[in-house]
Scaffold this motif. Structure first.
Motif, PDB file in Angstrom:
ATOM      1  N   ALA A  67       0.660  -1.251  -0.174  1.00 39.52           N
ATOM      2  CA  ALA A  67      -0.056  -0.052  -0.102  1.00 39.52           C
ATOM      3  C   ALA A  67       0.527   1.313   0.057  1.00 39.52           C
ATOM      4  N   ASP A  68       2.141   1.100  -0.034  1.00 39.55           N
ATOM      5  CA  ASP A  68       3.057   2.300  -0.061  1.00 39.55           C
ATOM      6  C   ASP A  68       3.140   2.937  -1.469  1.00 39.55           C
ATOM      7  N   GLY A  69       2.828   2.028  -2.342  1.00 39.23           N
ATOM      8  CA  GLY A  69       2.854   2.436  -3.934  1.00 39.23           C
ATOM      9  C   GLY A  69       4.225   2.224  -4.472  1.00 39.23           C
ATOM     10  N   PRO A  70       4.330   2.490  -5.978  1.00 41.34           N
ATOM     11  CA  PRO A  70       5.347   2.059  -6.729  1.00 41.34           C
ATOM     12  C   PRO A  70       6.814   2.701  -6.031  1.00 41.34           C
ATOM     13  N   THR A  71       7.110   3.669  -5.432  1.00 41.13           N
ATOM     14  CA  THR A  71       8.115   4.339  -4.933  1.00 41.13           C
ATOM     15  C   THR A  71       8.849   3.345  -3.886  1.00 41.13           C
ATOM     16  N   HIS A  73       8.253  -0.306  -3.488  1.00 40.58           N
ATOM     17  CA  HIS A  73       8.562  -1.619  -3.884  1.00 40.58           C
ATOM     18  C   HIS A  73       9.973  -1.888  -3.747  1.00 40.58           C
ATOM     19  N   PRO A 242       2.110  -1.121  -9.432  1.00 42.31           N
ATOM     20  CA  PRO A 242       1.480  -0.145  -8.786  1.00 42.31           C
ATOM     21  C   PRO A 242       1.067  -0.272  -7.251  1.00 42.31           C
ATOM     22  N   HIS A 243       0.104   0.612  -6.877  1.00 42.85           N
ATOM     23  CA  HIS A 243      -0.118   0.632  -5.518  1.00 42.85           C
ATOM     24  C   HIS A 243      -1.337  -0.602  -5.456  1.00 42.85           C
TER      25      HIS A 243
END
Length: 272
Positions: A67-71, A73, A242-243
């Motif tokens: 849930a923190d998004g693509p930045t 991972h 993605p998220h």
């Protein structure tokens, strides 16, 4: 508290500070998210690898963070650390191996990176083999093909192997499951054996395919002159994830149980 240093959001400073402590004879452990350790890459090279300092990097949120998004991972750490000389790169399959890998790393004289995802650690039902540098662990024997897992996906892979072994005789598959443990150095004896025996081999990693664990195995096979036509890699491809929840993203990436089962069955069909 006097043994901890919080440098804030200053990853390069953290690595340089740890390097100074290591030069002074201490054994620092550096805890940084996979995606943010990239900010200290020059120091991983100049201060750590080049000087062969015995620093342990606990690389948190390696893989799909959710849930923190693509930045956030942790996709690239295997690929950006593996080329650096002297480094050892490990991933625990379960909770038992986190402590044993850390204890093993603390006895060495080289930099070590231990990567683990943002999820509850499973506990595999077995007595783990001791951690030995560059040695994999066979979790399940099997005659039809093999799956080599680097990291936490081992539990779901074992579940898939048991499910496929319980199918009707015309559909069942008897799979070997290998816990790779090391992406550097590789256990080429165990990991290349299925290919040498003409079996199919699937590699699984929760990280980028480019330069990752599967790529390392392809390189090793090429160097050893081993045919790789029966090798396939599962991991994160050439796009940003993605998220989403971890479960959703594992399914999207083909790294959940259904994705692993589908990949194995497809490989068996292609092999004939």
């Amino acid at each position: 508290p006097d043994r901890f240093f919080d440098v804030g959001i200053c990853e390069a400073n953290a690595v340089v500070t740890a390097s100074g402590l290591a030069k002074a004879g201490m054994r620092p452990i550096v805890n940084i998210y996979s995606t943010f350790l990239q900010r200290a890459y020059d120091h991983l090279f100049q201060e750590v690898s080049l000087q062969e300092l015995p620093i342990i990097f606990m690389i948190d949120r390696a893989g799909l963070v959710g849930a923190d998004g693509p930045t956030h991972h942790g996709v690239f750490d295997i690929a950006y650390i593996r080329p650096l000389p002297k480094f050892r790169v490990l991933a625990p399959a379960d909770a038992h191996e986190v402590e044993s890998m850390l204890r093993w790393a603390a006895t060495g004289t080289v930099p070590v990176a231990i990567r683990y995802p943002r999820t509850e650690a499973p506990r595999l039902a077995r007595v783990p083999a001791p951690i030995v540098e560059g040695k994999a662990e066979i979790l399940r024997e099997g005659a039809d093909g093999a799956i080599a897992v680097f990291g936490e996906r081992a539990a779901d892979t074992l579940a898939v192997a048991e499910e496929l072994a319980a199918l009707s005789p015309e559909s069942r598959l008897d799979l070997e499951v290998i816990n790779a443990r090391f992406a550097k150095p590789l256990d080429t004896e165990i990991l290349l054996a299925p290919l040498r025996e003409g079996k199919f081999l699937l590699t699984i990693e929760e990280g980028g395919l480019a330069g990752g664990f599967g790529s390392a195995l392809l390189e090793a096979a090429c160097d050893a002159g081993v045919n790789t036509q029966n090798l396939r890699r599962l991991g994160l491809g050439d796009q940003y994830t993605p998220h989403g929840s971890r479960a959703e993203l594992l399914a999207l990436s083909g790294l959940d149980r259904e994705g692993i089962k589908s990949a194995v069955q497809d490989m068996k069909k292609r092999q004939g």
